[in-house]
Design a protein around this motif. Structure first.
Motif, PDB file in Angstrom:
ATOM      1  N   ILE A   1      -4.022   3.642  -9.122  1.00  0.00           N
ATOM      2  CA  ILE A   1      -5.365   4.241  -9.217  1.00  0.00           C
ATOM      3  C   ILE A   1      -6.013   3.873 -10.556  1.00  0.00           C
ATOM      4  O   ILE A   1      -5.363   3.875 -11.609  1.00  0.00           O
ATOM      5  CB  ILE A   1      -5.317   5.770  -8.993  1.00  0.00           C
ATOM      6  CG1 ILE A   1      -6.746   6.321  -8.882  1.00  0.00           C
ATOM      7  CG2 ILE A   1      -4.524   6.486 -10.074  1.00  0.00           C
ATOM      8  CD1 ILE A   1      -6.839   7.721  -8.306  1.00  0.00           C
TER       9      ILE A   1
ATOM     10  N   LYS B   1      -2.250  12.459  -5.101  1.00  0.00           N
ATOM     11  CA  LYS B   1      -1.446  13.226  -4.139  1.00  0.00           C
ATOM     12  C   LYS B   1      -1.640  14.729  -4.314  1.00  0.00           C
ATOM     13  O   LYS B   1      -1.706  15.467  -3.351  1.00  0.00           O
ATOM     14  CB  LYS B   1       0.030  12.859  -4.300  1.00  0.00           C
ATOM     15  CG  LYS B   1       0.308  11.410  -3.907  1.00  0.00           C
ATOM     16  CD  LYS B   1       1.793  11.129  -3.879  1.00  0.00           C
ATOM     17  CE  LYS B   1       2.088   9.801  -3.205  1.00  0.00           C
ATOM     18  NZ  LYS B   1       3.488   9.449  -3.300  1.00  0.00           N
TER      19      LYS B   1
ATOM     20  N   CYS C   1      -0.025  11.174  -8.702  1.00  0.00           N
ATOM     21  CA  CYS C   1      -0.816  10.127  -8.052  1.00  0.00           C
ATOM     22  C   CYS C   1       0.006   8.860  -7.879  1.00  0.00           C
ATOM     23  O   CYS C   1       1.124   8.747  -8.395  1.00  0.00           O
ATOM     24  CB  CYS C   1      -2.068   9.830  -8.881  1.00  0.00           C
ATOM     25  SG  CYS C   1      -1.707   9.172 -10.502  1.00  0.00           S
ATOM     26  N   GLU C   2      -0.580   7.924  -7.141  1.00  0.00           N
ATOM     27  CA  GLU C   2       0.046   6.615  -6.963  1.00  0.00           C
ATOM     28  C   GLU C   2      -0.239   5.751  -8.203  1.00  0.00           C
ATOM     29  O   GLU C   2      -1.154   6.054  -8.981  1.00  0.00           O
ATOM     30  CB  GLU C   2      -0.469   5.978  -5.675  1.00  0.00           C
ATOM     31  CG  GLU C   2       0.013   6.748  -4.437  1.00  0.00           C
ATOM     32  CD  GLU C   2      -0.370   6.089  -3.120  1.00  0.00           C
ATOM     33  OE1 GLU C   2       0.297   6.381  -2.121  1.00  0.00           O
ATOM     34  OE2 GLU C   2      -1.338   5.291  -3.081  1.00  0.00           O
TER      35      GLU C   2
ATOM     36  N   ASN D   1      -3.391   3.711  -4.474  1.00  0.00           N
ATOM     37  CA  ASN D   1      -4.371   4.347  -5.373  1.00  0.00           C
ATOM     38  C   ASN D   1      -4.762   5.774  -4.985  1.00  0.00           C
ATOM     39  O   ASN D   1      -5.854   6.216  -5.288  1.00  0.00           O
ATOM     40  CB  ASN D   1      -5.620   3.459  -5.450  1.00  0.00           C
ATOM     41  CG  ASN D   1      -6.219   3.228  -4.074  1.00  0.00           C
ATOM     42  OD1 ASN D   1      -5.825   3.872  -3.102  1.00  0.00           O
ATOM     43  ND2 ASN D   1      -7.172   2.304  -3.991  1.00  0.00           N
ATOM     44  N   LYS D   2      -3.830   6.463  -4.332  1.00  0.00           N
ATOM     45  CA  LYS D   2      -4.198   7.824  -3.895  1.00  0.00           C
ATOM     46  C   LYS D   2      -3.778   8.882  -4.907  1.00  0.00           C
ATOM     47  O   LYS D   2      -2.735   8.763  -5.540  1.00  0.00           O
ATOM     48  CB  LYS D   2      -3.526   8.147  -2.560  1.00  0.00           C
ATOM     49  CG  LYS D   2      -4.078   7.334  -1.418  1.00  0.00           C
ATOM     50  CD  LYS D   2      -3.461   7.762  -0.095  1.00  0.00           C
ATOM     51  CE  LYS D   2      -3.686   6.698   0.945  1.00  0.00           C
ATOM     52  NZ  LYS D   2      -3.000   5.419   0.663  1.00  0.00           N
TER      53      LYS D   2
ATOM     54  N   GLN E   1     -11.680  12.485 -10.127  1.00  0.00           N
ATOM     55  CA  GLN E   1     -11.173  13.410  -9.104  1.00  0.00           C
ATOM     56  C   GLN E   1     -10.628  14.704  -9.713  1.00  0.00           C
ATOM     57  O   GLN E   1     -10.838  15.786  -9.171  1.00  0.00           O
ATOM     58  CB  GLN E   1     -10.091  12.719  -8.263  1.00  0.00           C
ATOM     59  CG  GLN E   1     -10.659  11.613  -7.393  1.00  0.00           C
ATOM     60  CD  GLN E   1      -9.684  11.178  -6.298  1.00  0.00           C
ATOM     61  OE1 GLN E   1      -8.933  11.981  -5.761  1.00  0.00           O
ATOM     62  NE2 GLN E   1      -9.712   9.899  -5.967  1.00  0.00           N
TER      63      GLN E   1
ATOM     64  N   THR F   1       0.833  -1.218   0.000  1.00  0.00           N
ATOM     65  CA  THR F   1       0.000   0.000   0.000  1.00  0.00           C
ATOM     66  C   THR F   1       0.865   1.265   0.000  1.00  0.00           C
ATOM     67  O   THR F   1       0.338   2.361  -0.117  1.00  0.00           O
ATOM     68  CB  THR F   1      -0.929   0.039   1.233  1.00  0.00           C
ATOM     69  OG1 THR F   1      -0.132  -0.140   2.404  1.00  0.00           O
ATOM     70  CG2 THR F   1      -1.991  -1.052   1.175  1.00  0.00           C
ATOM     71  N   THR F   2       2.173   1.096   0.172  1.00  0.00           N
ATOM     72  CA  THR F   2       3.066   2.269   0.166  1.00  0.00           C
ATOM     73  C   THR F   2       4.341   1.925  -0.608  1.00  0.00           C
ATOM     74  O   THR F   2       4.659   0.740  -0.810  1.00  0.00           O
ATOM     75  CB  THR F   2       3.501   2.638   1.603  1.00  0.00           C
ATOM     76  OG1 THR F   2       4.225   1.522   2.149  1.00  0.00           O
ATOM     77  CG2 THR F   2       2.313   2.975   2.499  1.00  0.00           C
TER      78      THR F   2
END
Ligand code: FAD
Length: 466
Positions: free
Chosen positions: A116, A103, A112-113, A100-101, A124, A53-54
């Motif tokens: 996504i 930024k 973004c990540e 999936n964030k 967004q 996730t990171t």
């Protein structure tokens, strides 16, 4: 055999899946579009799915995999068509979909990540400031942004903006290397070519910066023509009109539209070919004037239908969605990816269409290529045998229409039939053990492979599986 119990232990705190059914599910993509790849890759399966996730978790995973000498195959939405995200040597499938964030959204750009989903990214940026990606694959609803960069080429919007490999269409990428101590590299400008369309063979993308364009409520339009070449001429003339803002221009020959575009059937006429379009609302008047002048039969407009409920977006009739719609109803269909180099691209289309009546059914995508309007093809092929498919490919190439072969899983054979030296040199730097997505870059596996000998490459790992 690697010690997966130990690997799982060392990855403590990171989501790991070793249930065979779930691992198998995440070891597949849309390779089955090709009857040839279906046969070759059906037994491919990974050993473990790791879902970081990171970026820190990506680094930890790569470090553990490197120490154990285990292959790692990155994966986004798994919508690639050539087995790109399939782990030919087993090992870890690195599922990036949970990174999936968004930024930051700025005028003209988004950071973004990697995982996504593209439609969510567009949602967004549109909501934030009326912006959207310049172009997206027709799999926008299911594909990830990094999967598009690493596995795709262009799509809906390429008529105005060109493709992913065009300088400026990706702004910056963060990439993690596969080494004892993984490094994080920042790539921009020419350096982006090292990893764009490299199938994740030389680094894991952990952050993406993409340029944006103004977002519009694009109008979906379908224009019918009794003669396919009239549809192509209309598309070509329209695509050359500087003042009409378009996002999609796809001529598709009969009988594809009436037979396979089931949800649009009430608006379609049997026997007609069509041009599938997305037009900016403020360009509609000019567009309709041209369609009228060129005797186009406007069959469908999303701005005049009562409700779009249950009706797919126009872009989900185009690109490889055309093939998908045909495959759903006729499993004997497959496809090719054809270039019709200009300036005589329309004439080349005519010649090729007449050479294979009924067997190769034309579907074109108009795109901007180095500032010039061109068309590429994703024609449907009524598949009989491997040999006949090879013959169809040969005849196209003899007529000056190169094929980007969608029935091959390697970068070279699916592309320019030569090694991308920049990507190879970068792999030597970032993946010294050759653990990232093995089997996809021939130059790494077999530097002496002779592309002119006319033989297909067979990754030795696949022989073991079959
Ligand atoms: P995946 O299939 O998961 O991966 C694609 C490649 O990228 C793999 O090699 C994988 O290893 C690598 N990868 C994934 N994430 C990373 C990462 N973070 N770092 C490094 N490597 C990574 N393609 C187009 O270009 N245009 C189209 O219009 C188009 N239309 C399509 C229509 C249909 C119906 C289908 C089935 C496919 C289509 N494709 C198209 C192909 C594919 O959908 C796109 O390329 C898509 O963007 C891939 O995204 P994904 O997240 O599914 O990637």
């Amino acid at each position: 055999m690697a010690d997966y119990a130990k690997i799982i232990e060392e990855l403590e705190g990171i989501a790991v899946e070793d249930n065979p059914a779930l691992v198998k599910q995440k070891s597949r993509d849309f390779y089955w579009y090709s009857p040839i790849l279906k046969e070759e890759l059906d037994n491919v399966v990974g050993d473990l799915v790791v879902s970081p996730t990171t970026e820190e978790e990506v680094i930890r995973t790569l470090k553990v995999a490197f120490a154990h000498g285990v292959p790692v195959t990155p994966r986004g939405g798994g919508t690639g068509n050539y087995g790109q995200a399939m782990p030919l040597s087993g090992g870890i499938v690195l599922n990036l979909i949970n990174m999936n964030k968004v930024k930051e959204i700025l005028p003209g750009r988004v950071i973004c990540e990697p995982g996504i989903i593209i439609s969510e990214l567009d949602r967004q940026t549109k909501e934030h400031s009326g912006q959207e990606l310049r172009f997206h694959p027709s799999t926008k609803q299911t594909a990830s942004i990094a999967g598009f960069i690493a596995g795709g080429s262009g799509g809906v919007g390429s008529i105005t903006w060109g493709g992913l490999r065009d300088l400026g269409n990706i702004l910056r990428l963060r990439v993690v290397t596969m080494e004892a101590e993984p490094r994080v590299l920042e790539l921009s400008a020419w350096d982006l070519q090292k990893v764009s369309h490299a199938y994740g063979t030389n680094g894991i993308i952990t952050e993406v910066e993409m340029p944006l364009a103004p977002a519009y409520d694009w109008v979906d339009v379908i224009v019918g023509y009794d003669d396919f070449m009239d549809a192509v001429k209309f598309a070509d003339t329209l695509a050359h009109k500087n003042g009409i803002l378009l996002k999609e221009v796809a001529p598709i020959a009969a009988p594809i539209p009436f037979d396979y575009f089931t949800r649009h059937k009430p608006w379609l006429k049997e026997g007609q070919s069509v041009v599938v379009l997305m037009v900016a609302p403020h360009s509609m008047e000019a567009f309709l004037a041209l369609a009228d002048k060129m005797k186009g039969d406007v069959r469908f407009r999303s701005d005049t239908v009562e409700s779009m409920k249950g009706i797919p977006h126009a872009y989900e009739l185009a690109w490889n969605h055309t093939t998908l719609r045909a495959l759903k109803l006729d499993t004997n269909i497959t496809y090719l990816q054809v270039q019709y180099p200009g300036p005589d691209h329309v004439e080349k289309v005519r010649v090729m269409t007449e050479l294979f009546p009924d067997e190769v059914i034309c579907h074109l995508e108009f795109i901007k290529f180095d500032g010039h309007i061109q068309c590429a093809g994703l024609p449907l092929v009524r598949y009989t045998t491997k040999e006949r498919l090879e013959e169809i490919i040969r005849i196209h190439e003899e007529n000056g229409c190169p094929i980007f072969n969608p029935h091959r899983y390697t970068l070279e054979e699916g592309g320019m039939k030569q090694t991308d030296q920049v990507q190879l040199a970068f792999k030597k730097e970032t993946d010294p053990k050759g653990l990232l997505n093995p089997g996809k870059m021939i130059a790494w596996e077999n530097p002496d492979f002779d592309f002119s000998a006319g033989k297909n490459y067979l990754f030795p790992g696949l022989e073991v599986l079959s």
